[in-house]
Design an enzyme around this catalytic site. Structure first.
Site, PDB file in Angstrom:
ATOM      1  N   GLU A  16       0.847  -1.195   0.000  1.00 55.13           N
ATOM      2  CA  GLU A  16       0.000   0.000   0.000  1.00 55.13           C
ATOM      3  C   GLU A  16       0.876   1.236   0.000  1.00 55.13           C
ATOM      4  O   GLU A  16       1.848   1.336   0.744  1.00 55.13           O
ATOM      5  CB  GLU A  16      -0.900   0.019   1.235  1.00 55.13           C
ATOM      6  CG  GLU A  16      -1.802   1.261   1.288  1.00 55.13           C
ATOM      7  CD  GLU A  16      -2.719   1.258   2.485  1.00 55.13           C
ATOM      8  OE1 GLU A  16      -3.647   0.423   2.501  1.00 55.13           O
ATOM      9  OE2 GLU A  16      -2.491   2.066   3.413  1.00 55.13           O
ATOM     10  N   GLY A 108     -14.722   4.834   5.090  1.00 52.51           N
ATOM     11  CA  GLY A 108     -13.857   6.000   5.253  1.00 52.51           C
ATOM     12  C   GLY A 108     -14.118   6.729   6.556  1.00 52.51           C
ATOM     13  O   GLY A 108     -15.131   6.514   7.231  1.00 52.51           O
ATOM     14  N   ASP A 109     -13.192   7.594   6.917  1.00 55.24           N
ATOM     15  CA  ASP A 109     -13.292   8.359   8.162  1.00 55.24           C
ATOM     16  C   ASP A 109     -14.149   9.597   7.962  1.00 55.24           C
ATOM     17  O   ASP A 109     -14.245  10.144   6.864  1.00 55.24           O
ATOM     18  CB  ASP A 109     -11.897   8.780   8.636  1.00 55.24           C
ATOM     19  CG  ASP A 109     -11.017   7.587   8.967  1.00 55.24           C
ATOM     20  OD1 ASP A 109     -11.554   6.577   9.462  1.00 55.24           O
ATOM     21  OD2 ASP A 109      -9.798   7.672   8.720  1.00 55.24           O
ATOM     22  N   GLN A 210       4.846   6.836  15.641  1.00 60.28           N
ATOM     23  CA  GLN A 210       4.033   6.078  14.693  1.00 60.28           C
ATOM     24  C   GLN A 210       3.087   5.127  15.413  1.00 60.28           C
ATOM     25  O   GLN A 210       1.900   5.071  15.105  1.00 60.28           O
ATOM     26  CB  GLN A 210       4.944   5.291  13.758  1.00 60.28           C
ATOM     27  CG  GLN A 210       4.207   4.503  12.678  1.00 60.28           C
ATOM     28  CD  GLN A 210       5.148   3.607  11.877  1.00 60.28           C
ATOM     29  OE1 GLN A 210       6.298   3.394  12.260  1.00 60.28           O
ATOM     30  NE2 GLN A 210       4.664   3.089  10.768  1.00 60.28           N
TER      31      GLN A 210
END
Length: 287
Positions: A16, A108-109, A210
């Site tokens: 990705e 989706g957000d 992260q």
């Protein structure tokens, strides 16, 4: 080629990537892709994110280049919560025009200070829409530890079955750091009659910031082995990077030994880390 076909032949390896920030030219992604193409992944997916038509164009441009410039099958992400049906239909027309056959259909957000469009409440709604508007291979997301908003894993599996029945032909999991969650999740899918290939989503964590962000956004649980690694190496960037790579490799080796359908590597546009992992597991992925 539809990416669901790859699972009939081998253990699938996919990557990705995401479009550059708006302040950077879109073609800055090509340096990353140049360094990733030597991995010979089966496909590369391109995220969309929040931001409307500009982000859609970047996703389309990169997905088209992956397929036509690099000769690798591409997957375009489509989050639907803030799309109208007209928006979605236009995106599908553009994908057809660029011969992109594979879509990762997502809810989706929520975008802050912006109301959902109202046409697609769930990813399953988008899946049905795509199925009715072209011959696409539709991929779905899934959550080994349960989606944070699902109300529990049982309910989450029920929703996933609805999404698969609507037209999803393969699944990619959210990242996880304890393979036990994935194995139990796979058993639940079997009990629920969900019989599509499932790729395990693996993200190599290389710094404290992260992982703090991932835990906050996704709610993933951190096993003792992982937290011990963070405590020991978190203040040493090079050691933490190498330890994060080693942890991801261990996960992948174990998953391969348990017959995983595929590995989806969240590269974070970092070809060095992705290539190091690939070097360590190439023979496993080729078998």
């Amino acid at each position: 080629m539809k990416t669901s076909e790859f699972f009939k032949q081998k253990t699938v390896l996919s990557l990705e990537v995401f479009p550059p920030k708006r302040t950077a030219p879109v073609d800055t992604i090509y340096k990353t892709l140049d360094e990733l193409k030597g991995m010979t992944p089966d496909f590369i997916s391109v995220t969309y994110g929040a931001g409307g038509s500009e982000n859609s164009r970047a996703t389309l441009e990169i997905a088209s280049s992956i397929k036509h410039r690099y000769g690798i099958e591409s997957v375009a992400h489509i989050p639907c919560l803030h799309l109208t049906k007209e928006d979605a239909a236009e995106i599908l027309l553009q994908l057809k025009a660029h011969q992109i056959e594979n879509i990762l259909a997502l809810r989706g957000d929520r975008i802050p200070d912006r109301e959902p469009a109202g046409d697609f409440k769930y990813a399953a709604d988008l899946v049905g829409f795509i199925r009715d508007h072209g011959d696409f291979n539709i991929i779905g997301a899934c959550y080994p530890e349960g989606h944070q908003e699902s109300g529990g894993l049982v309910r989450d599996i029920h929703n996933l079955k609805h999404k698969v029945d609507a037209g999803v032909s393969q699944l990619i999991t959210q990242l996880f750091f304890d393979n036990g969650y994935f194995y139990r999740f796979r058993e639940r899918l079997d009990l629920a009659g969900i019989r599509v290939p499932v790729e395990a989503g693996i993200m190599p964590v290389v710094n404290k910031k992260q992982i703090e962000r991932m835990v906050s956004l996704c709610g993933v649980r951190l096993p003792k082995k992982f937290t011990s690694m963070m405590e020991r190496y978190g203040d040493n960037p090079v050691a933490m990077r190498d330890a994060g790579i080693a942890y991801a490799v261990d996960q992948i080796v174990d998953l391969a030994a348990h017959g995983v359908d595929g590995i989806h590597l969240y590269t974070m546009n970092n070809p060095y880390i992705a290539n190091k992992i690939h070097e360590a597991v190439f023979r496993l992925m080729a078998s």
